[in-house]
Enzyme design. Sequence first.
Site, PDB file in Angstrom:
ATOM      1  CB  SER A  14       7.505   0.607  -1.526  1.00 34.11           C
ATOM      2  OG  SER A  14       7.132   1.571  -0.550  1.00 34.11           O
ATOM      3  CE1 TYR A  23      11.522   3.749  -2.335  1.00 34.80           C
ATOM      4  CE2 TYR A  23       9.278   4.363  -1.758  1.00 34.80           C
ATOM      5  CZ  TYR A  23      10.337   3.492  -1.660  1.00 34.80           C
ATOM      6  OH  TYR A  23      10.229   2.349  -0.902  1.00 34.80           O
TER       7      TYR A  23
END
Length: 167
Positions: free
Chosen positions: A65, A78
């Site tokens: 990501s 995350y």
Amino acid sequence: MPDDSRQTQNALNGPSIESPLSDWDKMVDVNLRGLMYVTKAALPHLLEAVGTSPRKVADVVNISSVGGRVAAAQVAIYGATKFAVTAATEAWRQEYTRQSLRFSVVEPGAVATELWNAEGQWEGFTAMFGEVERLLAEDIADAVAYIVTNPRRIAVNEIVIRPTDQP
């Protein structure tokens, strides 16, 4: 009955102090341990495939990501898992490059997935970045297809793909 909405809400965004450790564990399990365990199990088969493949190369493409490229408040765990995905992929690339096992990582920005359906997720994102037209799953699939269809002489190590409007 316990309220599970808060746990879902903090899956990607939110104050760390409010996130239960169990959510952090789930994120590490899915984003990092899952990747590690699958890679470990697949390595012998992938190395064997190099020798039997007409192209004499095999590919591993991991999905990280853009959240793993720059640290940001309220997405600590995350981001940490995605930093780890990118780091592990690069380390494996270096380790297996001479054996023609190519490791690549795709780092997408905002993609239209069910993760954004959790309460507060899209709102948290738009508060930081504004409204953007999200990428589609097909956009990421096209990037993966580009990586794995290249001739043996070409190794694409990393692709960052963001929506046009995403800063």
